[in-house]
Write an enzyme that holds these catalytic residues in place. Structure first.
Site, PDB file in Angstrom:
ATOM      1  N   LYS A 188       0.844  -1.206   0.000  1.00  0.00           N
ATOM      2  CA  LYS A 188       0.000   0.000   0.000  1.00  0.00           C
ATOM      3  C   LYS A 188       0.878   1.255   0.000  1.00  0.00           C
ATOM      4  O   LYS A 188       0.658   2.178  -0.765  1.00  0.00           O
ATOM      5  CB  LYS A 188      -0.922  -0.029   1.225  1.00  0.00           C
ATOM      6  CG  LYS A 188      -1.818   1.170   1.346  1.00  0.00           C
ATOM      7  CD  LYS A 188      -2.791   1.017   2.498  1.00  0.00           C
ATOM      8  CE  LYS A 188      -3.494   2.352   2.744  1.00  0.00           C
ATOM      9  NZ  LYS A 188      -4.439   2.288   3.853  1.00  0.00           N
ATOM     10  N   GLU A 194      10.687  -4.534   4.288  1.00  0.00           N
ATOM     11  CA  GLU A 194      10.773  -5.957   3.911  1.00  0.00           C
ATOM     12  C   GLU A 194      10.434  -6.115   2.425  1.00  0.00           C
ATOM     13  O   GLU A 194      11.141  -6.792   1.673  1.00  0.00           O
ATOM     14  CB  GLU A 194       9.771  -6.782   4.730  1.00  0.00           C
ATOM     15  CG  GLU A 194      10.103  -6.905   6.203  1.00  0.00           C
ATOM     16  CD  GLU A 194       9.423  -5.840   7.059  1.00  0.00           C
ATOM     17  OE1 GLU A 194       9.170  -4.724   6.541  1.00  0.00           O
ATOM     18  OE2 GLU A 194       9.173  -6.120   8.240  1.00  0.00           O
ATOM     19  N   GLY A 246      -4.756  -1.891   4.964  1.00  0.00           N
ATOM     20  CA  GLY A 246      -3.944  -3.025   4.485  1.00  0.00           C
ATOM     21  C   GLY A 246      -4.573  -4.376   4.778  1.00  0.00           C
ATOM     22  O   GLY A 246      -4.635  -5.264   3.927  1.00  0.00           O
ATOM     23  N   ARG A 247      -5.069  -4.548   6.011  1.00  0.00           N
ATOM     24  CA  ARG A 247      -5.612  -5.862   6.394  1.00  0.00           C
ATOM     25  C   ARG A 247      -7.012  -6.100   5.854  1.00  0.00           C
ATOM     26  O   ARG A 247      -7.604  -7.147   6.106  1.00  0.00           O
ATOM     27  CB  ARG A 247      -5.567  -6.019   7.917  1.00  0.00           C
ATOM     28  CG  ARG A 247      -6.195  -4.872   8.694  1.00  0.00           C
ATOM     29  CD  ARG A 247      -5.797  -4.915  10.172  1.00  0.00           C
ATOM     30  NE  ARG A 247      -6.274  -3.773  10.931  1.00  0.00           N
ATOM     31  CZ  ARG A 247      -5.609  -2.619  11.039  1.00  0.00           C
ATOM     32  NH1 ARG A 247      -4.462  -2.457  10.417  1.00  0.00           N
ATOM     33  NH2 ARG A 247      -6.106  -1.633  11.768  1.00  0.00           N
ATOM     34  N   GLU A 332      -4.489  -6.466  15.003  1.00  0.00           N
ATOM     35  CA  GLU A 332      -4.011  -5.151  14.567  1.00  0.00           C
ATOM     36  C   GLU A 332      -5.169  -4.147  14.654  1.00  0.00           C
ATOM     37  O   GLU A 332      -4.953  -2.963  14.892  1.00  0.00           O
ATOM     38  CB  GLU A 332      -3.456  -5.220  13.132  1.00  0.00           C
ATOM     39  CG  GLU A 332      -2.501  -4.078  12.812  1.00  0.00           C
ATOM     40  CD  GLU A 332      -1.688  -4.300  11.533  1.00  0.00           C
ATOM     41  OE1 GLU A 332      -0.484  -4.578  11.609  1.00  0.00           O
ATOM     42  OE2 GLU A 332      -2.278  -4.185  10.439  1.00  0.00           O
ATOM     43  N   HIS A 363      -3.997 -33.063  17.874  1.00  0.00           N
ATOM     44  CA  HIS A 363      -2.853 -33.892  18.278  1.00  0.00           C
ATOM     45  C   HIS A 363      -1.705 -33.035  18.778  1.00  0.00           C
ATOM     46  O   HIS A 363      -0.561 -33.490  18.834  1.00  0.00           O
ATOM     47  CB  HIS A 363      -2.421 -34.765  17.100  1.00  0.00           C
ATOM     48  CG  HIS A 363      -3.528 -35.677  16.663  1.00  0.00           C
ATOM     49  ND1 HIS A 363      -3.721 -36.925  17.213  1.00  0.00           N
ATOM     50  CD2 HIS A 363      -4.536 -35.490  15.788  1.00  0.00           C
ATOM     51  CE1 HIS A 363      -4.795 -37.477  16.669  1.00  0.00           C
ATOM     52  NE2 HIS A 363      -5.315 -36.616  15.794  1.00  0.00           N
ATOM     53  N   LYS A 491       9.535  -0.575  13.985  1.00  0.00           N
ATOM     54  CA  LYS A 491      10.085  -0.248  12.653  1.00  0.00           C
ATOM     55  C   LYS A 491      11.179   0.808  12.789  1.00  0.00           C
ATOM     56  O   LYS A 491      12.247   0.705  12.189  1.00  0.00           O
ATOM     57  CB  LYS A 491       8.986   0.316  11.741  1.00  0.00           C
ATOM     58  CG  LYS A 491       8.009  -0.700  11.212  1.00  0.00           C
ATOM     59  CD  LYS A 491       7.037  -0.021  10.244  1.00  0.00           C
ATOM     60  CE  LYS A 491       5.870  -0.907   9.902  1.00  0.00           C
ATOM     61  NZ  LYS A 491       4.845  -0.245   9.118  1.00  0.00           N
TER      62      LYS A 491
HETATM   63  O1  F6P Z   1       3.376  -2.730   9.743  1.00  0.00           O
HETATM   64  C1  F6P Z   1       2.027  -2.984   9.644  1.00  0.00           C
HETATM   65  C2  F6P Z   1       1.518  -2.722   8.256  1.00  0.00           C
HETATM   66  O2  F6P Z   1       1.408  -1.352   8.043  1.00  0.00           O
HETATM   67  C3  F6P Z   1       0.192  -3.420   8.033  1.00  0.00           C
HETATM   68  O3  F6P Z   1      -0.879  -2.708   8.529  1.00  0.00           O
HETATM   69  C4  F6P Z   1       0.212  -3.596   6.563  1.00  0.00           C
HETATM   70  O4  F6P Z   1      -0.738  -4.534   6.147  1.00  0.00           O
HETATM   71  C5  F6P Z   1       1.636  -4.020   6.344  1.00  0.00           C
HETATM   72  O5  F6P Z   1       2.379  -3.253   7.263  1.00  0.00           O
HETATM   73  C6  F6P Z   1       2.179  -3.841   4.958  1.00  0.00           C
HETATM   74  O6  F6P Z   1       2.127  -2.512   4.549  1.00  0.00           O
HETATM   75  P1  F6P Z   1       2.291  -2.117   3.016  1.00  0.00           P
HETATM   76  O7  F6P Z   1       1.178  -2.749   2.261  1.00  0.00           O
HETATM   77  O8  F6P Z   1       2.235  -0.625   3.002  1.00  0.00           O
HETATM   78  O9  F6P Z   1       3.631  -2.630   2.538  1.00  0.00           O
END
Ligand code: F6P
Length: 526
Positions: A188, A194, A246-247, A332, A363, A491
Site C-alpha cells: 500500500k 521488507e 492493508g488488512r 491489529e 494432536h 520499525k
Molecule cells: O506494519 C504494519 C503494516 O502497516 C500493516 O498494517 C500492513 O498490512 C503491512 O504493514 C504492509 O504494509 P504495506 O502494504 O504498506 O507494505
C-alpha cells in the site's frame, strides 16, 4: 462499561451448559442462519437475559449508526482522517459510494476491469510462476485466499514472499523459472522495508539470470509515484485509495495474485460473497445479524467471562492461513490501549487470536484446551461437504472430529465416568489416581460456523463476516479499529539498529541487553 456483563457472568459461570439443552429449542434459538451459513452459539452460557444485555450494549454503543457511517464514506478512521471503504471494492452493483462528495465507484470498477484484463493475459501466456512480494495485509489476505481456493486454481502457480529473512525469497525463487516468472510488488505504501528489500532482490535475480525487467513487475499500491519511481509502467500499476486498510485489502488490487490463479470469474464470485455479507450486515436487525452476534459472543467471553484468548479452529486444511489472517485482522484492528478520544482504555482491548486447522491441532494443543486450567473459547469452522468427491469418507471423518470436539468441550467427563473407564485395570488408590487424570471438566464454550462448501463465494462471505465482527467489537470497545500505530516503534528502532548490526555504528548508549545481543551477532557474523 462491562460491569453488567461481568455481573451476569458471575451468576452463570458455574452453571451447566449441558443442562441448558434440556430445552429442546435451545440449539435453534441460539443459532443464526444467513448467507447460506449456520452460526451455532448454543454451546455457550448465553441465555435470553445475557443475549438481551449484549444486544442492548450494541444498541447503546451506536453500532448501527456507526455501521451506516462506515458505509456512507464518513471518516470513521479518525486518527488518520480516512474513510473505511474496503466494502466499495466488492460493490459489484456499482451503486454510488462517495468520499468527500465524489463517487469512488467508477475508479474501483475501472481498476477491477484492468486487473481482469491483465489476469486473463497472464493466464493465457507462458508465465508459469507469479511471485507476490508483500507483507502483513499485502500478503496474508492473498496467501490465505490462494490456499483456500486451491480447487479453483487453474492459472500460473503463485508464491508468496513476505519475510525479510533471505531464506523466504531464496526458497521461493528456487522453485521458479527465471524466464517465465512475473513479480507482483504488493505494498500500500510502497515503502515497507521488507517488501522493497525483497523486490530489489527479485530484480537482481532476474539480472543474474540475464533476464530484463520488461513486463516482469506489477505494482499494487496507493503510492503511484513510488511505483513509477521504481520503473513500473503505468499500465502495470494498480492503485487503491487510502480508505482501504492493508488488512482489509484482499478485495482489490492486492488480490491480483488470487485472481490470476483462479480466474476473473471466480474472483468475482469471491467479491459477490463479500457483498452478500455486506447487504446482510447493513439490513438485518441486530438480533438476527450474524457479524453482530459473532462480535457479541466474542465480547461476552472476552469482557464478561474474562477469557483472554480465543482459538479459531477451521476444520479445513485449505484454511491453514485463516488463523494468521484473522490474527492480523483482529489483533491489529482491536489491540489498542486508548479509546477513540485518546483516553486510557478502562478495560482490556480485543483478545489474543490464535489457531490451527483441525484435525492437526487435536494432536498438539487441544490437551490444554480440554484439561488445562484456563478456559479458551473455541470457534470451529467446517464445511458440510469437501471438494474431493472420491474421498468423501475423509470429509465425513473430518466433520465427525469437528463436532466431537465441541461436544467434548461441552460435555466433559465426570470422575465417575473416568472411574468406569479404568475400572478393571486398576483398583484402590491407584484407580482413583488414574481416574482423576482422565477427568475432563467440560462446560467449556465453543461456537461452530458451518456452511455447505468452501467455494469462492463462501470464502467471500466468511471473510466479510469476520471483518464486520471486528468492526462491531471495535465500536463497542470505543476504539479506532483502523489505525495501527503500535507497529511503528519497532520499525523505527529496526532502522536505527541496522548500522549497529553491520558494525557501522557503536551500540554505546543502548540498554545492556540490546548491546550484548548486538555484540554477540558481531562476534559471530562479523
Ligand atoms: O506494519 C504494519 C503494516 O502497516 C500493516 O498494517 C500492513 O498490512 C503491512 O504493514 C504492509 O504494509 P504495506 O502494504 O504498506 O507494505
Amino acid at each position: 462499561m462491562f460491569e453488567e456483563l461481568k455481573k451476569l457472568a458471575g451468576n452463570v459461570s458455574n452453571r451447566s451448559m449441558l443442562d441448558l439443552f434440556e430445552d429442546p429449542a435451545r440449539a435453534a434459538e441460539f443459532s443464526l442462519s444467513a448467507c447460506d451459513m449456520l452460526f451455532d452459539y448454543s454451546k455457550t452460557q448465553l441465555d435470553d437475559t445475557i443475549r438481551a444485555a449484549l444486544l442492548k450494549l450494541a444498541a447503546d454503543r451506536g453500532v448501527e449508526a456507526r455501521r451506516d457511517a462506515m458505509f456512507s464514506g464518513a471518516k470513521i478512521n479518525e486518527t488518520e482522517g480516512r474513510a473505511v471503504l474496503h466494502t466499495a471494492l466488492r460493490n459489484l452493483s456499482g451503486a454510488v459510494v462517495t468520499v468527500d462528495g465524489q463517487d469512488v465507484m467508477p475508479e474501483v470498477l475501472d481498476t477491477l476491469a484492468r486487473m481482469e484484463k491483465l489476469a486473463a493475459e497472464l493466464r493465457a501466456s507462458d508465465v508459469t510462476d507469479v511471485v507476490n512480494i508483500g507483507i502483513g495485509g499485502s500478503d496474508l489476505g492473498p496467501v490465505m485466499a490462494y490456499l483456500a481456493l486451491a480447487p479453483y486454481a487453474d492459472g500460473p502457480r503463485c508464491h508468496f514472499v513476505s519475510n525479510v529473512d533471505g531464506a523466504d525469497i531464496h526458497d521461493k525463487l528456487a522453485q521458479c523459472d527465471p524466464a517465465k516468472t512475473v513479480f507482483i510488488i504488493a505494498s500500500k505504501t510502497f515503502t515497507t522495508i521488507e517488501t522493497m528489500t525483497n523486490a530489489r532482490t527479485a530484480r537482481d535475480w532476474l539480472a543474474a539470470h540475464e533476464q530484463g525487467t520488461e513486463g516482469r513487475f506489477i505494482a499494487l499500491s496507493s503510492n503511484l509515484a513510488g511505483a513509477a519511481e521504481w520503473g513500473i509502467p503505468a499500465e502495470r500499476v494498480f492503485g487503491f485509495e487510502d480508505w482501504v486498510g492493508g488488512r482489509y485489502s484482499v478485495w482489490g488490487p492486492i488480490g491480483l495474485s488470487v485472481m490470476i490463479a483462479i480466474g476473473p470469474e471466480d474472483f468475482r464470485a469471491f467479491l459477490e460473497g463479500g457483498q452478500e455479507m455486506d447487504a446482510h450486515f447493513r439490513t438485518a436487525p441486530l438480533a438476527q445479524n450474524m457479524p453482530v452476534l459473532l462480535a457479541l459472543v466474542g465480547l461476552w467471553h472476552n469482557q464478561g467471562m474474562g477469557h483472554a484468548t480465543r482459538a479459531v479452529l477451521p476444520y479445513d486444511n485449505r484454511l491453514s492461513r485463516l488463523p494468521a489472517y484473522l490474527q492480523q485482522l483482529e489483533m491489529e484492528s482491536n489491540g489498542k490501549g486508548v479509546s477513540m478520544d485518546g483516553a486510557d482504555l478502562p478495560y482490556h482491548s480485543g483478545p489474543v487470536v490464535w489457531g490451527e486447522p483441525g484435525t492437526n491441532g487435536q494432536h498438539a494443543f487441544y490437551q490444554l484446551i480440554h484439561q488445562g486450567t484456563r478456559v479458551i473459547p473455541c470457534e470451529f469452522l467446517v464445511a458440510a461437504q469437501g471438494h474431493e468427491a472420491d474421498l468423501a469418507h475423509h470429509h465425513q471423518l473430518l466433520v465427525a472430529n469437528c463436532l466431537a470436539q465441541s461436544e467434548a468441550l461441552l460435555r466433559g467427563r465426570s470422575l465417575d465416568e473416568a472411574r468406569a473407564k479404568v475400572a478393571g485395570k486398576f483398583d484402590g488408590d491407584e484407580l482413583e489416581r488414574q481416574a482423576r487424570h482422565r477427568v475432563f471438566p467440560g462446560n467449556r464454550p465453543s461456537t461452530t460456523l458451518i456452511y455447505p462448501k468452501l467455494t469462492p463465494k463462501m470464502l467471500g462471505r466468511i471473510i466479510a463476516l469476520y471483518e464486520h465482527r471486528v468492526f462491531v467489537e471495535g465500536v463497542i470497545l470505543g476504539i479506532n479499529s483502523y489505525d495501527q500505530w503500535g507497529v511503528e516503534l519497532g520499525k523505527e528502532l529496526a532502522t536505527a539498529l541496522g548500522p549497529l548490526v553491520t558494525g557501522e555504528a557503536s551500540a554505546d548508549g543502548k540498554d545492556g541487553s540490546t548491546a550484548q545481543l548486538v555484540g554477540y551477532v558481531r562476534a559471530i557474523a562479523g
